[in-house]
Design a protein around this motif. Structure first.
Motif, short mmCIF file in Angstrom:
data_model
loop_
_atom_site.label_atom_id
_atom_site.label_comp_id
_atom_site.label_asym_id
_atom_site.label_seq_id
_atom_site.Cartn_x
_atom_site.Cartn_y
_atom_site.Cartn_z
N UNK A 388 0.83 -1.20 0.09
CA UNK A 388 0.01 -0.14 -0.02
C UNK A 388 0.96 1.59 0.04
N UNK A 389 1.16 1.81 1.33
CA UNK A 389 1.85 3.06 1.49
C UNK A 389 3.20 3.00 0.61
N UNK A 390 3.97 1.91 1.02
CA UNK A 390 5.28 1.86 0.14
C UNK A 390 5.05 1.65 -1.52
N UNK A 391 4.09 0.83 -1.86
CA UNK A 391 4.10 0.73 -2.97
C UNK A 391 3.59 1.98 -3.86
N UNK A 392 2.91 2.93 -3.17
CA UNK A 392 2.38 4.26 -4.07
C UNK A 392 3.51 5.14 -3.87
N UNK A 393 4.52 5.12 -2.56
CA UNK A 393 5.66 6.29 -2.73
C UNK A 393 6.70 5.63 -3.55
N UNK A 394 6.72 4.45 -4.01
CA UNK A 394 7.81 3.93 -4.88
C UNK A 394 7.46 4.59 -6.48
N UNK A 395 5.88 4.12 -6.71
CA UNK A 395 5.53 4.71 -7.81
C UNK A 395 5.58 6.16 -8.12
#
Length: 447
Positions: A388-395
């Motif tokens: 979630x949060x880390x996935x979107x931050x990476x994107x």
């Protein structure tokens, strides 16, 4: 006494099939109940026993192992003991003698007098030792909390690392509560106030959802799909948290939308309803049989703007750009444990790592499908930071053309703003916030 026709015997049969076939408990239970000739009251008991036993599996097995020591126990006998101990510890309206009596009768019918004596001895031993074996307190070790909340140790550790011990305990406790039944009113047919008034006129309990303006919480009706209103397209069975996705995307009539992982179509049809069935939605899913679910749901609801295609969005070659793309990504599903308790015993940390990579690929593939100024919606029914949060931050680090939607906060319902975890352009609903599914939603805009 027709043991094969009793609720507990059906529950035992269901647990055996679940264990042997690694089946999904919700689908298997539905099939089993359809085959049975049980009264509705007994069907509710079977549902409680099956879900409850699976929900509390490691705790029940720990107690059984303490009682039988190192004696080898056939799997069907273990399931029978699990069912019986679940009733002793977690249900308070069933007399002890009734639990022991029927377990002994089933053991006699399924096995032999020797097996029935063994079952009788184990259960009576538990009754004597219940104060020490059947009571768990909230201690600080991972093992103790694992037994208290009936969660695998790795998941207790994972949750605690993400949200802290106290919040992790609240989440696990909420996951052991019976889920609410929520339905989404079809705005093409009626409005929520009229719908609730109609249901209450039938003597059914219905109240407005605090999360979604289209949601209604119902109770006392059994399987809502058996109600005439479902067949007529008046409503869809959908969790409140899931309804929030389409509400926050906030589509307008005439928009062109890509739903990248659409089956079974709950969010797809919700988008179409909000678009007043005007515009177009391309709904993709990699499973052909699930495409039929989308199509049948759309037909039942009177929706005509959804075009379906059995295709992995990573292989979508057309160059068309969309006003909005919804990626309801494949995920660990840990947010739906109250409905599917087997998830917590069948997921692993390594599987989450694999899912994170798939999610990254899917995000990369849909990033180029959004028009300038358009919306990219990402959602999962889980609470892991990696998905979630880390996935979107990476994107966002890799895609400077995207930014969190600045109007996101204002578009959230007040109840969600008060309870959920909100960051710039994202919201994480945890199971204890509303006793709904755990859900993550991110709304991004393209420059």
């Amino acid at each position: 006494m027709h043991i094969s026709k009793t609720a507990r015997a059906w529950a035992l049969d269901t647990l055996e099939k679940w264990h042997k076939a690694s089946a999904f408990s919700n689908l298997l239970l539905h099939q089993q109940l359809q085959k049975s000739d049980l009264e509705n009251r007994d069907k509710r008991l079977v549902t409680e026993l099956v879900y409850g036993t699976i929900q509390r599996l490691n705790t029940l097995d720990f107690i059984i192992d303490e009682l039988v020591k190192k004696k080898t126990v056939d799997m069907w006998v273990r399931h029978l003991l699990q069912l019986s101990l679940y009733q002793f510890i977690y249900l308070d309206k069933i007399p002890e003698r009734a639990i022991v009596h029927e377990a002994v009768e089933i053991a006699k019918w399924r096995g032999s007098m020797g097996v029935s004596k063994f079952v009788n001895g184990v259960l009576r031993s538990f009754i004597r030792k219940q104060s020490e074996l059947g009571t768990f307190t909230a201690k600080s070790t991972i093992k103790d909390r694992s037994l208290l909340h009936s969660f695998p140790p790795w998941l207790v550790s994972h949750l605690s690392g993400a949200y802290g011990k106290d919040t992790a305990d609240l989440i696990m406790d909420a996951c052991n509560q019976p889920p609410k039944v929520s339905i989404r009113v079809n705005a093409l047919q009626t409005d929520r106030e009229t719908f609730i008034a109609h249901w209450q006129g039938e003597g059914l309990h219905a109240e407005a959802s605090a999360i979604s303006q289209d949601g209604v919480i119902v109770s006392g009706i059994g399987n809502a799909a058996n109600h005439a209103g479902y067949r007529q397209g008046d409503f869809t069975i959908q969790d409140e948290s899931s309804m929030l996705v389409s509400s926050l995307l906030d589509p307008s009539p005439g928009m062109h939308i890509l739903d990248a992982c659409a089956a079974p179509g709950g969010k797809t049809t919700h988008l179409a309803e909000k678009m007043n069935n005007q515009g177009s939605i391309l709904a993709l899913d990699i499973h052909k049989h699930k495409i039929k679910l989308i199509e049948s749901n759309a037909k039942r609801l009177g929706i005509s703007i959804i075009q379906t295609k059995a295709l992995d969005v990573r292989k979508l070659e057309d160059t068309k750009l969309y006003d909005a793309v919804l990626l309801d990504a494949p995920c660990s599903g840990l947010g739906v444990i109250p409905r599917k308790p087997d998830i917590k015993w069948r997921k692993s940390e390594s599987e989450i790592e694999q899912l994170v990579l798939i999610q990254q690929q899917l995000l990369e593939s849909v990033a180029s499908k959004v028009k300038s100024g358009g919306i990219l919606m990402y959602s999962t029914c889980t609470w892991t930071l990696e998905e979630n949060h880390k996935q979107i931050a990476r994107f966002l680090d890799h895609h400077p053309e995207y930014f969190p939607d600045p109007a996101f906060m204002a578009s959230l319902p007040e109840s969600v703003r008060e309870k959920a975890i909100i960051t710039d352009g994202t919201v994480q609903i945890l199971p204890h916030h509303f006793h709904s599914d755990g859900f993550f939603i991110a709304k991004l805009r393209k420059t």
